[in-house]
Motif scaffolding. Structure first.
Motif, short mmCIF file in Angstrom:
data_model
loop_
_atom_site.label_atom_id
_atom_site.label_comp_id
_atom_site.label_asym_id
_atom_site.label_seq_id
_atom_site.Cartn_x
_atom_site.Cartn_y
_atom_site.Cartn_z
N LEU B 87 -79.07 -19.24 -85.12
CA LEU B 87 -78.15 -20.50 -85.63
C LEU B 87 -76.90 -20.63 -84.33
O LEU B 87 -76.63 -21.85 -84.48
CB LEU B 87 -77.45 -20.21 -86.80
N ALA B 88 -76.64 -19.60 -83.84
CA ALA B 88 -75.27 -19.90 -83.01
C ALA B 88 -75.64 -19.11 -81.75
O ALA B 88 -76.48 -18.26 -81.46
CB ALA B 88 -74.22 -19.00 -83.54
N ALA B 101 -63.98 -17.00 -75.70
CA ALA B 101 -65.65 -17.53 -76.17
C ALA B 101 -65.64 -18.43 -77.33
O ALA B 101 -64.50 -18.34 -78.00
CB ALA B 101 -66.19 -16.20 -76.58
N LEU B 102 -66.44 -19.21 -77.26
CA LEU B 102 -66.73 -20.13 -78.36
C LEU B 102 -68.03 -19.86 -78.98
O LEU B 102 -69.08 -19.47 -78.44
CB LEU B 102 -66.93 -21.72 -77.70
N VAL B 103 -67.93 -20.03 -80.26
CA VAL B 103 -69.26 -19.88 -81.00
C VAL B 103 -69.75 -21.29 -81.39
O VAL B 103 -69.06 -22.03 -81.82
CB VAL B 103 -69.19 -18.95 -82.12
N VAL B 104 -70.86 -21.74 -80.79
CA VAL B 104 -71.36 -22.99 -80.85
C VAL B 104 -72.73 -23.03 -81.48
O VAL B 104 -73.42 -22.10 -81.52
CB VAL B 104 -71.35 -23.90 -79.61
N PRO B 105 -73.03 -24.11 -82.14
CA PRO B 105 -74.31 -24.39 -83.05
C PRO B 105 -75.65 -24.26 -81.82
O PRO B 105 -75.29 -24.84 -80.74
CB PRO B 105 -74.29 -25.54 -83.64
N ALA B 106 -76.54 -23.62 -82.01
CA ALA B 106 -77.67 -23.46 -81.06
C ALA B 106 -78.39 -24.70 -81.07
O ALA B 106 -78.71 -25.39 -82.00
CB ALA B 106 -78.58 -22.26 -81.42
N ILE B 197 -86.05 -22.56 -92.74
CA ILE B 197 -85.38 -21.84 -93.08
C ILE B 197 -84.00 -21.69 -92.21
O ILE B 197 -82.79 -22.01 -92.54
CB ILE B 197 -85.90 -20.23 -93.10
N ILE B 198 -84.43 -22.03 -90.87
CA ILE B 198 -83.14 -22.07 -89.78
C ILE B 198 -82.60 -23.30 -89.93
O ILE B 198 -81.21 -23.24 -89.99
CB ILE B 198 -83.91 -21.99 -88.47
N GLU B 199 -83.39 -24.31 -90.26
CA GLU B 199 -82.43 -25.67 -90.49
C GLU B 199 -81.65 -25.52 -91.62
O GLU B 199 -80.53 -26.12 -91.58
CB GLU B 199 -83.64 -26.94 -90.26
N ASP B 200 -82.04 -25.35 -92.80
CA ASP B 200 -81.21 -25.09 -93.97
C ASP B 200 -80.06 -24.32 -93.61
O ASP B 200 -79.02 -24.90 -93.99
CB ASP B 200 -82.08 -24.33 -94.88
N LEU B 201 -80.08 -23.11 -93.08
CA LEU B 201 -78.88 -22.52 -92.76
C LEU B 201 -78.06 -22.84 -91.65
O LEU B 201 -76.72 -22.74 -91.66
CB LEU B 201 -79.14 -20.85 -92.59
N ARG B 202 -78.56 -23.72 -90.88
CA ARG B 202 -77.95 -24.19 -89.73
C ARG B 202 -76.66 -25.21 -90.23
O ARG B 202 -75.67 -25.67 -89.57
CB ARG B 202 -78.95 -24.84 -88.75
N ARG B 238 -67.30 -12.80 -90.73
CA ARG B 238 -68.64 -13.15 -90.22
C ARG B 238 -69.33 -13.56 -91.82
O ARG B 238 -70.10 -12.92 -92.19
CB ARG B 238 -69.47 -12.11 -89.47
N PRO B 239 -68.74 -14.68 -92.39
CA PRO B 239 -69.19 -14.89 -93.65
C PRO B 239 -70.61 -15.67 -93.65
O PRO B 239 -70.74 -16.24 -94.73
CB PRO B 239 -67.91 -15.88 -94.22
N CYS B 240 -70.98 -16.28 -92.81
CA CYS B 240 -71.98 -17.32 -92.53
C CYS B 240 -73.40 -16.66 -92.59
O CYS B 240 -73.34 -15.75 -91.57
CB CYS B 240 -71.92 -18.42 -91.71
N ALA B 241 -74.29 -16.91 -93.45
CA ALA B 241 -75.89 -16.25 -93.36
C ALA B 241 -76.43 -16.70 -92.11
O ALA B 241 -76.47 -17.89 -91.88
CB ALA B 241 -76.38 -16.64 -94.57
N SER B 242 -76.86 -16.00 -91.31
CA SER B 242 -77.90 -16.21 -90.18
C SER B 242 -79.19 -15.48 -90.57
O SER B 242 -79.33 -14.21 -90.77
CB SER B 242 -77.30 -15.69 -88.92
N PRO B 243 -80.39 -16.13 -90.29
CA PRO B 243 -81.72 -15.36 -90.61
C PRO B 243 -82.23 -14.58 -89.45
O PRO B 243 -82.25 -15.06 -88.32
CB PRO B 243 -82.54 -16.44 -91.05
#
Lengths: 191, 263
Positions: B87-88, B101-106, B197-202, B238-243
């Motif tokens: 996701l990131a 650093a920046l964490v950005v959406p992939a 799944i990826i899209e849902d969590l993204r 790091r509260p967000c779920a990543s698959p």
């Protein structure tokens, strides 16, 4: 301490004690750093999965036995000898190669010995390397090669004779004049 | 052992092509530490260990799949070097993991393209977009760093490099494609389900519980016999779920990542 922690602690000690030895073993027998890394990864992953099977007194021998099988699976027949020879002539790859280059030896006399080793049967070269490069006593070599300690002693003796003959051919001398009688004793580094 | 044998052994020792003493100890070798962390799921340095063994480590799944198969060892190691957090992407402002650093959406175009955009927007620095390289962190996240031409930034950081065109996504199937029933008897997760799944969590920052519910629903709907697990609670920050996708265990493994920076 929880069982999982005990496992992890033992694995950690195993890794710390033997990673370098296994890495060196793999480097000596692999065409490049990346291939050696793959062998080491496979060995320590197997060790993690089978940590309970590793005998306390033979940890390194057990790891090298796994490495030997990994290498054997990755090569066939003469390819392994070719790789060894290639390793001897090939510069380490870039990237983290400094670690490897610092450890490499390019002495000409040593090169002759390695070339003679390369002309031996694979089994002869292997047992000589285990005894001298890996510095394993006979009992540990027996674990790696899955044979008896007596067999190790006999095979090592014969391998030394053959290497001596190879070196003698190169130098044009009679070389190693040890008797070939099977009554020769082998008390050296057997524990 | 005779003197002649000893002499011969000395010759052999001198012909040892690799002087072990010149090799680093594991504590000095980033590649050794990375290997240790991949296998055990615990950091090599320090005494603080995570509360659980992490067999379920995301990159490890692929490695385990081929363990013991020497011929497959190279492939296994390559697989283990892939990103597993889809996701990131973390874009760094300098060739150091300590830099801004920046964490950005992939983006589907890949981590380098994703961070190029952040650079072009001036969010990481001024001037032209530098040469960027992508590496995989031990946590399975793509890290993109500026590099000088010919420099091996990933190698210097002890990280495996990702191919220049590597995508942060595990499949090229359109993320909006509807889930389809599996056709593979071995239980492979269909790419469309994976992408769903990826899209849902993204699209949002989901808690572990929310993500498990949503993914379970998708799996049931697609008639896929996979499970969803959260091996360890998400740490603070790091509260967000990543698959991650554990093909061996047929599980979607959730890990926590930081909230994505706004695009």
């Amino acid at each position: 301490m929880a069982a999982a922690d005990q496992v992890e602690q033992r694995y950690r000690l195993l890794f710390e004690r033997h990673w370098r030895r296994v890495f060196a073993y793999a480097l000596r027998r692999s065409p490049n750093r990346a291939a050696a890394d793959d062998v080491v990864a496979d060995v320590f992953l197997t060790a993690w999965r089978r940590i309970g099977d590793i005998p306390d007194d033979y940890e390194l021998a057990w790891l090298l036995a796994v490495a030997r099988k990994v290498l054997a699976n990755a090569s066939r027949g003469d390819a392994r000898r070719d790789r060894l020879l290639a390793r001897l002539h090939q510069a380490a790859p870039s990237g983290q190669a400094a670690e490897v280059e610092a450890a490499a030896d390019d002495d000409e006399a040593a090169e002759q010995v390695r070339a003679a080793l390369g002309r031996l049967r694979e089994a002869d070269a292997e047992i000589l390397q285990l005894a001298t490069w890996e510095r394993l006593p006979h009992a540990q070599i027996a674990v790696v090669l899955e044979c008896t300690v007596n067999a190790v002693a006999i095979r090592l003796h014969r391998a030394r004779q053959r290497l001596s003959e190879e070196l003698a051919k190169e130098s044009g001398t009679t070389g190693h004049n040890e008797p070939t009688s099977p009554t020769h004793s082998f008390p050296d580094n057997t524990p | 052992m005779s003197d002649t044998d000893r002499e011969l052994d000395n010759l052999l020792r001198a012909a040892n092509p690799i002087d072990e003493g010149g090799l680093p100890m594991p504590s000095e070798s980033p590649s050794a530490q990375l290997l240790y962390e991949k296998i055990t799921g615990t950091p090599y340095g320090g005494s603080a260990r995570r509360p659980q063994r992490r067999w379920k480590g995301l990159g490890l799944a692929a490695l385990l799949a081929v363990a013991g198969g020497g011929a497959a060892a190279a492939a296994a190691y390559a697989i283990s070097s892939h990103v597993t957090t889809h996701l990131a992407v973390t874009c760094y402002g300098a060739p150091s993991l300590e830099s801004h650093a920046l964490v950005v959406p992939a983006e589907a175009a890949g981590p380098v393209a994703t961070c190029s955009r952040a650079w072009a927007d001036g969010r990481l620095g001024t001037g032209p977009v530098p040469l960027l390289v992508a590496c995989a962190t031990p946590q399975g996240v793509a890290a993109v760093l500026p590099s000088a031409l010919g420099a091996d930034v990933c190698g210097q950081l002890g990280l495996p490099a990702l191919p220049a065109g590597a995508s942060s996504f595990s499949s090229t199937t359109a993320p909006t494609a509807p889930p389809t029933p599996p056709t593979d008897a071995a239980g492979t997760l269909p790419p469309a389900v994976r992408d769903a799944i990826i899209e849902d969590l993204r699209s949002t920052c989901s808690t572990s519980a929310d993500a498990e519910r949503a993914i379970t629903k998708l799996l049931v709907k697609a008639n896929v016999k996979w499970t969803v697990v959260t091996p360890t609670p998400f740490p603070t920050g790091r509260p967000c779920a990543s698959p991650g996708f554990d093909e061996d265990g047929k599980r979607v493994v959730l890990t926590g990542i930081p909230p994505l920076s706004p695009p």
